[in-house]
Design a protein around this motif. Sequence first.
Motif: not given
Length: 458
Positions: A121-128, A302-311, A315-316
Amino acid sequence: MVSHPAVSDLGDVAPAALPRRFRWFTRAWAVAAGFHLTLTDVRHWDWLVPNVLLGAAALALFIRPMAPRTRFGAATWGAATWSAGLVGLLWPLLFLGDQLTQSVHLAGMALATILFATGSDDRTHARAIRWQTLAVYGVAAFHKLNQDFLDGTVSCATGGVRLLGENWSVPLAGSALDAHWPAVFLATELSLVILFRARPRWAIPLALTMHVPLTIVFAPAFAWVMVAGYPAFFTDADLSALAERLRAKRGWVLGVGLTLAAGDMALYFQDHWIPYPAWQLGEIGVWLLAVGAWVGLGPGSRVRARGWDEPGQRRSLLIVGVFLLSATTPYLGLQFHHTAAMLSNLRIDSGCWNHLLVPEAVRLRDPYVRIDRAEPAAGARGRETLVELLEERLWSPADLRKTLDEGCDHGAAPLRLTGSYRGHPLHLADACAEQLPEGAAGLFQSNLLRECPQRCIH
């Protein structure tokens, strides 16, 4: 049954089982670290050990992306590798006078990886990483909101265009456009701050287009350091779609990118005959990245760059908060470097304060030594040059000590100095023998004139 990522014989999650986004980020960070190590700033013998640590970590991570922890929190070989890279960056920053903002950003991304990334799971890492990337662009733009950057006669924007023209041997400066380059560059950088938050798909091609001239004239590695953060703005599905589109359009990317790079080199070599292989390899790469971004993320993608939509966990924001706090230190008079203030024309010294939004009253201290009168020994080699140098510039204590040591080695003793520091008189009968004010190296600019405004300096 719940499936778990495959584990290698080293205890790490197998690279193929890592999130695609994390693999892209890891290799991009490794490439950025490699270009960082080509800079003249890091070519010092006392940097050998940290450079080896950083280089070895970057090579290992490029060959085999590794996460610091498994999903159960167990440390892995990846933790040791990322830690080696982090130490290789922090050592020069803390102890060897590293002045570079890119070193801080690379270190921040490595620390975020160690703290937040797991093999599943890299979601918190990607958010940081997203917030750190946004913060660097935002702080850099904020520092440029000053009178001198917006003055076309001295602005780093106009100076950059002038240097680009000299590099290409074409007349890009000295026209009515000089007055407009500061506004154009500042508007572009401020737009990036908005777009990276709202529409990363549009921000990345614009950012890489901006980085092309910066790479050519000022910052051979900085673009690569910023690119390391770009994968975090996508999801794995986005990156799969991007990879598919780039494979389908690779002929266009290579053809147009290499043509633009060849034109760039042809313009340079028509009047310049000294090659800079690492720098110019970086230029070619940035051209290809810019074209690839426009092709891969442009119309039809077709790339939408939706990373900001992830939880992602709050702490990030820990590391980006520390960076934002450090960005206030120029205004407090505590340091200047490491804060994305490069090429900003920002002045924080008494008599030259120029920021449009931050009042001078926030400064805790003026950190510079002012030499009003320097009197080296009559027979000192280069006496007049030394006097002019000492009296015309502002000095951090560390830089003044270094310059005085060089003068003393050339027979300047006894060297009488009269001036001031932090509002108090400074009188030294012989600066070659007496103790100067103390200060760490690498905190402040070393080539500031006492007069202002001053033409752009790095």
